[in-house]
Design a protein around this motif. Structure first.
Motif, PDB file in Angstrom:
ATOM      1  N   LEU A 194     -25.613   3.695 -41.957  1.00 48.34           N
ATOM      2  CA  LEU A 194     -25.368   2.796 -40.698  1.00 48.34           C
ATOM      3  C   LEU A 194     -24.041   3.350 -40.061  1.00 48.34           C
ATOM      4  CD1 LEU A 194     -25.808   0.391 -38.921  1.00 48.34           C
ATOM      5  CD2 LEU A 194     -24.419  -1.168 -40.631  1.00 48.34           C
ATOM      6  N   PHE A 195     -23.025   3.561 -40.752  1.00 46.94           N
ATOM      7  CA  PHE A 195     -21.594   4.122 -40.112  1.00 46.94           C
ATOM      8  C   PHE A 195     -21.958   5.293 -39.207  1.00 46.94           C
ATOM      9  CE2 PHE A 195     -18.214   7.114 -40.160  1.00 46.94           C
ATOM     10  CZ  PHE A 195     -17.109   6.174 -39.208  1.00 46.94           C
ATOM     11  N   LEU A 196     -22.654   6.215 -40.022  1.00 43.07           N
ATOM     12  CA  LEU A 196     -23.004   7.652 -39.107  1.00 43.07           C
ATOM     13  C   LEU A 196     -23.978   7.467 -38.116  1.00 43.07           C
ATOM     14  CD1 LEU A 196     -23.527   9.914 -42.422  1.00 43.07           C
ATOM     15  CD2 LEU A 196     -21.500   9.868 -40.818  1.00 43.07           C
ATOM     16  N   ALA A 197     -24.769   6.619 -38.029  1.00 41.22           N
ATOM     17  CA  ALA A 197     -25.559   6.026 -36.929  1.00 41.22           C
ATOM     18  C   ALA A 197     -24.991   5.657 -35.798  1.00 41.22           C
ATOM     19  CB  ALA A 197     -26.813   5.272 -37.226  1.00 41.22           C
ATOM     20  N   GLN A 198     -24.003   4.741 -36.076  1.00 39.05           N
ATOM     21  CA  GLN A 198     -23.152   4.197 -35.066  1.00 39.05           C
ATOM     22  C   GLN A 198     -22.358   5.352 -34.312  1.00 39.05           C
ATOM     23  OE1 GLN A 198     -21.494   0.949 -37.059  1.00 39.05           O
ATOM     24  NE2 GLN A 198     -22.851  -0.577 -36.148  1.00 39.05           N
ATOM     25  N   VAL A 199     -21.705   6.238 -35.078  1.00 39.68           N
ATOM     26  CA  VAL A 199     -20.927   7.392 -34.632  1.00 39.68           C
ATOM     27  C   VAL A 199     -21.643   7.819 -33.522  1.00 39.68           C
ATOM     28  CG1 VAL A 199     -19.734   9.148 -35.209  1.00 39.68           C
ATOM     29  CG2 VAL A 199     -19.260   7.238 -36.560  1.00 39.68           C
ATOM     30  N   ALA A 200     -22.973   8.289 -34.083  1.00 46.17           N
ATOM     31  CA  ALA A 200     -23.703   9.201 -33.359  1.00 46.17           C
ATOM     32  C   ALA A 200     -24.046   8.734 -32.233  1.00 46.17           C
ATOM     33  CB  ALA A 200     -25.072   9.507 -34.209  1.00 46.17           C
ATOM     34  N   LEU A 201     -24.444   7.291 -31.877  1.00 42.63           N
ATOM     35  CA  LEU A 201     -24.849   6.688 -30.969  1.00 42.63           C
ATOM     36  C   LEU A 201     -23.559   6.473 -29.840  1.00 42.63           C
ATOM     37  CD1 LEU A 201     -27.279   3.807 -32.338  1.00 42.63           C
ATOM     38  CD2 LEU A 201     -27.899   5.663 -30.809  1.00 42.63           C
ATOM     39  N   LEU A 202     -22.294   6.439 -30.472  1.00 40.36           N
ATOM     40  CA  LEU A 202     -21.066   6.217 -29.767  1.00 40.36           C
ATOM     41  C   LEU A 202     -20.918   7.531 -29.162  1.00 40.36           C
ATOM     42  CD1 LEU A 202     -18.550   4.606 -28.981  1.00 40.36           C
ATOM     43  CD2 LEU A 202     -17.671   5.760 -31.192  1.00 40.36           C
ATOM     44  N   LEU A 203     -21.030   8.695 -29.883  1.00 38.25           N
ATOM     45  CA  LEU A 203     -20.802   9.909 -29.204  1.00 38.25           C
ATOM     46  C   LEU A 203     -21.749  10.213 -28.073  1.00 38.25           C
ATOM     47  CD1 LEU A 203     -20.020  12.198 -32.408  1.00 38.25           C
ATOM     48  CD2 LEU A 203     -18.286  11.209 -30.408  1.00 38.25           C
ATOM     49  N   LEU A 204     -23.042   9.932 -28.149  1.00 38.61           N
ATOM     50  CA  LEU A 204     -24.133  10.056 -27.307  1.00 38.61           C
ATOM     51  C   LEU A 204     -23.761   9.262 -26.045  1.00 38.61           C
ATOM     52  CD1 LEU A 204     -26.865  11.115 -26.477  1.00 38.61           C
ATOM     53  CD2 LEU A 204     -27.757   9.090 -27.359  1.00 38.61           C
ATOM     54  N   GLY A 205     -23.200   8.082 -26.192  1.00 38.20           N
ATOM     55  CA  GLY A 205     -23.022   7.175 -24.966  1.00 38.20           C
ATOM     56  C   GLY A 205     -21.735   7.639 -24.157  1.00 38.20           C
ATOM     57  N   LEU A 206     -20.608   8.294 -24.918  1.00 41.42           N
ATOM     58  CA  LEU A 206     -19.642   8.908 -24.020  1.00 41.42           C
ATOM     59  C   LEU A 206     -20.280  10.140 -23.554  1.00 41.42           C
ATOM     60  CD1 LEU A 206     -16.966   8.540 -27.011  1.00 41.42           C
ATOM     61  CD2 LEU A 206     -17.063   7.124 -24.901  1.00 41.42           C
ATOM     62  N   GLN A 207     -20.940  10.855 -24.043  1.00 40.02           N
ATOM     63  CA  GLN A 207     -21.418  12.304 -23.585  1.00 40.02           C
ATOM     64  C   GLN A 207     -22.334  11.747 -22.290  1.00 40.02           C
ATOM     65  OE1 GLN A 207     -21.016  15.254 -25.008  1.00 40.02           O
ATOM     66  NE2 GLN A 207     -22.098  16.440 -23.522  1.00 40.02           N
ATOM     67  N   VAL A 208     -23.173  11.023 -22.191  1.00 38.02           N
ATOM     68  CA  VAL A 208     -23.601  10.642 -21.201  1.00 38.02           C
ATOM     69  C   VAL A 208     -23.077  10.140 -19.962  1.00 38.02           C
ATOM     70  CG1 VAL A 208     -25.331   8.869 -20.207  1.00 38.02           C
ATOM     71  CG2 VAL A 208     -25.844  10.011 -22.427  1.00 38.02           C
ATOM     72  N   GLY A 246     -19.853  13.000 -19.658  1.00 38.93           N
ATOM     73  CA  GLY A 246     -20.152  14.465 -19.454  1.00 38.93           C
ATOM     74  C   GLY A 246     -19.653  15.272 -20.803  1.00 38.93           C
ATOM     75  N   SER A 247     -18.801  14.600 -21.556  1.00 40.74           N
ATOM     76  CA  SER A 247     -18.275  15.409 -22.835  1.00 40.74           C
ATOM     77  C   SER A 247     -17.681  14.061 -23.452  1.00 40.74           C
ATOM     78  CB  SER A 247     -17.462  16.693 -22.540  1.00 40.74           C
ATOM     79  OG  SER A 247     -16.677  17.091 -23.622  1.00 40.74           O
ATOM     80  N   ALA A 248     -17.915  13.913 -24.699  1.00 40.53           N
ATOM     81  CA  ALA A 248     -17.343  13.159 -25.584  1.00 40.53           C
ATOM     82  C   ALA A 248     -15.929  13.302 -25.784  1.00 40.53           C
ATOM     83  CB  ALA A 248     -17.960  12.996 -27.007  1.00 40.53           C
ATOM     84  N   SER A 249     -15.577  14.560 -25.853  1.00 39.63           N
ATOM     85  CA  SER A 249     -14.366  14.997 -26.223  1.00 39.63           C
ATOM     86  C   SER A 249     -13.266  14.794 -25.116  1.00 39.63           C
ATOM     87  CB  SER A 249     -14.315  16.661 -26.161  1.00 39.63           C
ATOM     88  OG  SER A 249     -14.525  17.305 -24.938  1.00 39.63           O
ATOM     89  N   MET A 250     -13.598  14.405 -23.788  1.00 36.14           N
ATOM     90  CA  MET A 250     -12.758  13.680 -22.819  1.00 36.14           C
ATOM     91  C   MET A 250     -12.286  12.565 -23.361  1.00 36.14           C
ATOM     92  SD  MET A 250     -14.629  14.430 -19.164  1.00 36.14           S
ATOM     93  CE  MET A 250     -13.559  13.409 -18.402  1.00 36.14           C
ATOM     94  N   PHE A 251     -12.944  11.547 -24.089  1.00 33.40           N
ATOM     95  CA  PHE A 251     -12.409  10.403 -24.387  1.00 33.40           C
ATOM     96  C   PHE A 251     -11.211  10.550 -25.683  1.00 33.40           C
ATOM     97  CE2 PHE A 251     -12.593   6.721 -27.337  1.00 33.40           C
ATOM     98  CZ  PHE A 251     -12.706   5.603 -26.589  1.00 33.40           C
ATOM     99  N   PHE A 252     -11.670  11.421 -26.572  1.00 33.22           N
ATOM    100  CA  PHE A 252     -10.603  11.665 -27.717  1.00 33.22           C
ATOM    101  C   PHE A 252      -9.595  12.319 -27.064  1.00 33.22           C
ATOM    102  CE2 PHE A 252     -15.070  10.848 -29.505  1.00 33.22           C
ATOM    103  CZ  PHE A 252     -14.686   9.777 -30.298  1.00 33.22           C
ATOM    104  N   VAL A 304     -12.447   6.013 -18.435  1.00 31.61           N
ATOM    105  CA  VAL A 304     -12.299   6.431 -19.687  1.00 31.61           C
ATOM    106  C   VAL A 304     -12.530   5.460 -20.673  1.00 31.61           C
ATOM    107  CG1 VAL A 304     -10.915   7.394 -21.830  1.00 31.61           C
ATOM    108  CG2 VAL A 304     -11.071   8.729 -19.660  1.00 31.61           C
ATOM    109  N   ILE A 305     -11.567   4.176 -20.348  1.00 30.74           N
ATOM    110  CA  ILE A 305     -11.590   2.839 -20.964  1.00 30.74           C
ATOM    111  C   ILE A 305     -12.886   2.301 -20.810  1.00 30.74           C
ATOM    112  CG2 ILE A 305     -10.852   0.657 -21.118  1.00 30.74           C
ATOM    113  CD1 ILE A 305      -8.211   1.597 -20.120  1.00 30.74           C
ATOM    114  N   GLU A 306     -13.543   2.258 -19.613  1.00 30.74           N
ATOM    115  CA  GLU A 306     -14.899   1.738 -19.376  1.00 30.74           C
ATOM    116  C   GLU A 306     -15.959   2.447 -20.045  1.00 30.74           C
ATOM    117  OE1 GLU A 306     -17.999   0.394 -15.785  1.00 30.74           O
ATOM    118  OE2 GLU A 306     -16.044   1.467 -15.311  1.00 30.74           O
ATOM    119  N   ALA A 307     -15.885   3.620 -20.342  1.00 31.19           N
ATOM    120  CA  ALA A 307     -16.657   4.506 -20.923  1.00 31.19           C
ATOM    121  C   ALA A 307     -16.818   4.149 -22.469  1.00 31.19           C
ATOM    122  CB  ALA A 307     -16.700   5.976 -20.874  1.00 31.19           C
ATOM    123  N   GLY A 308     -15.744   4.036 -23.022  1.00 32.55           N
ATOM    124  CA  GLY A 308     -15.386   3.675 -24.360  1.00 32.55           C
ATOM    125  C   GLY A 308     -16.126   2.557 -24.954  1.00 32.55           C
ATOM    126  N   TYR A 309     -15.886   1.242 -23.760  1.00 30.95           N
ATOM    127  CA  TYR A 309     -16.146   0.045 -24.046  1.00 30.95           C
ATOM    128  C   TYR A 309     -17.808   0.049 -24.117  1.00 30.95           C
ATOM    129  CZ  TYR A 309     -17.350  -4.911 -23.244  1.00 30.95           C
ATOM    130  OH  TYR A 309     -17.704  -6.129 -23.477  1.00 30.95           O
TER     131      TYR A 309
END
Length: 266
Positions: A49-63, A66-72, A85-90
């Motif tokens: 479950l944790f890995l699935a949620q992380v994958a979906l989180l990264l996908l959401g940030l990517q969409v 443009g790059s999930a790394s920008m958030f981190f 960035v805050i809105e994208a993370g939320y």
């Protein structure tokens, strides 16, 4: 083949009237024992479950970025973080919770097994898939309401998080509508606000300690959380079981009994 139905614990009628029995210390003690007993089979599903949620989180940030790394990168570098960035993370976190709802339901149903003394297997993580639509709708509604509560006052959001915590289990185990599940969960929590608050404060303290250990403690705390919630659910709303007696053969007088949940067959 002979089927018999049994009911364990409270009931919806008792829960909404505040007549179900709930003792915070007893729930925490039982959850500790149940977690220790089922850790080896439950933990792999929790990790899934944790890995699935992380994958979906990264996908959401990517969409959104443009790059999930920008958030981190923004978090690591410190300083002022842009509103984008805050809105994208939320939003990424919000949709991660919503879309992983069927897996969350599967974990919750596994914990119900533990609450009535039945075993579970890591493969039972997908037991929530038959309830994919209603679980997604339920999480979408509860997460939205919690977000509104947080915007009004953080304590309201915390209360709603606790009050809605049984809704997803109710739609799966009782097969009721998301709105009814939310209503029953809220009413039952309000009737047992003191023991519920004590239990959730204890669990929140465990999460804080777990984060202080660089997250290692989460290996125990997350399964414990799901098991504790299942035990509370059993005490408040009750769980329906079906016992099936099967005749092995004409030359064998012995019978084999297998106990499965009427709803999620685990």
């Amino acid at each position: 083949m002979n089927n018999k139905t049994f009911h364990v614990g409270g009931s919806v009628e008792k829960a909404v009237k505040g007549e179900s029995e709930l003792q915070s210390l007893a729930v925490l003690q039982e959850a500790w024992r149940v977690t220790a007993k089922n850790m080896l089979t439950f933990l792999p599903a929790v990790i899934g479950l944790f890995l699935a949620q992380v994958a979906l989180l990264l996908l959401g940030l990517q969409v959104q970025l443009g790059s999930a790394s920008m958030f981190f990168d923004s978090i690591i570098q410190g300083g002022e973080i842009s509103a984008e960035v805050i809105e994208a993370g939320y939003m990424a976190n919000f949709w991660s919770d919503v879309l992983s709802a069927p897996l969350y339901a599967g974990i919750s149903l596994m914990a119900l097994n533990h609450a009535v003394g039945l075993p579970s297997k890591p493969s039972h993580l997908v037991k929530g898939f038959p309830f994919a639509l209603v679980s997604i709708v339920t999480v979408l509604l509860t997460s939205s309401l919690q977000g509104i509560g947080n915007a009004l006052f953080p304590l309201v959001g915390l209360f709603l998080s606790m009050a809605f915590s049984f809704a997803i289990i109710l739609v799966c185990e009782k097969r009721i509508t998301p709105l009814k599940a939310i209503q029953y969960s809220l009413m039952a929590t309000g009737r047992k606000i003191l023991p519920m608050t004590a239990i959730f404060i204890a669990i929140m303290t465990m999460f804080i300690i777990s984060f202080a250990t660089a997250g290692v403690g989460l290996i125990w705390t997350i399964p414990f959380f799901f098991n504790a919630k299942a035990i509370i659910y059993r005490n408040l709303f009750g769980i329906t079981l079906q016992v099936t007696t099967v005749q092995k053969g004409s030359d064998d007088d012995s019978q084999s009994k297998s106990t499965d949940s009427k709803v999620f067959d685990a």
